[in-house]
Design a protein around this motif. Sequence first.
Motif: not given
Length: 293
Positions: A108-115, A117-122, A160-167, A226-232
């Motif tokens: 449950l903690l690791m599944w977010v890794y498959a998301v 960055p643009p999907v995390a932003g959405f 910040v919140l979405v980027s942290v959640w993604k990483q 760099f990798e937060t570009f899709g989220v932003i």
Amino acid sequence: MKRAGFATRWLPILLLLPQLIIIAVFFYWPAAHAVQSSFYLQDPFGFGSSFVGFDNYTDLLDNSEYRRIAWFTVVFTVLVTFFSLALALLLAVKADKVIRGAKTYRTLLMWVYAVAPPVAGFIGLIMFNQSWGPLTRLFAEIGHDFTLGVNYNDTAFAMVLVSVWKQVPVNFIFFLSGLQSIPKSVREAALIDNRSASGRFWDVTFPLLAPTGFFLLIINITYALFETFGVIDTLVKGEPGNNPMTLVYKVYVDGFRGNDLGGSSAQSVILMILVLALTVFQFRMVERRIHYT
């Protein structure tokens, strides 16, 4: 112990050649082209260019907006790196103690890794939707009108919140692996010497996780830069306006939307120099305090 070797010196070169070609084509050549373009004022349609020397760099350094974005990038990077590492370490320590249902808890903690960055932003757009977003309603309950894409601080918080959640998941994986690699005998000896759980963690566990933490520190700083570009890009909905943005996103906005190829090239060169300086500082200053066992 017998040392492994190759029968001919050309074999290792041939084995490395595909990777070297990829690095040269997709990194060194674009980097060299960016350095060259940074000294020119270019027509966006490719009809010509004029040599302007260091004018692109001086214009950037004299630009108050660029300095404001640079400062936000520093704050954004520090916040994302700190909270991503801190939350992942906390979750890894708790997951390492779980016996029943451990696999389910970790999954449950690791599944977010498959998301992506643009999907995390959405997903962030959904959570902060102005009309029915759950987090927007939560802020409304405490008396704050959260307006993503309108209010500067609200947009920065969401980024910040979405980027942290993604990483957090990828940090969690590495921290958990580091915890599980600590010998059981060391933990038992620490339990005898110190009955305090927090004392054992800071005196024994945390120092043994230092190599893993140093590696993740570099990875997370690179991610935040760099990798937060899709989220932003997703959160600001393609209309940055007065919304916060990082230096990498400004390179994209100025180069591909403002058609300022020379200025965006100068920005990319400055960013490369900053990242290089930061990497050298990390390995020269921080790694000296890290002991590998």
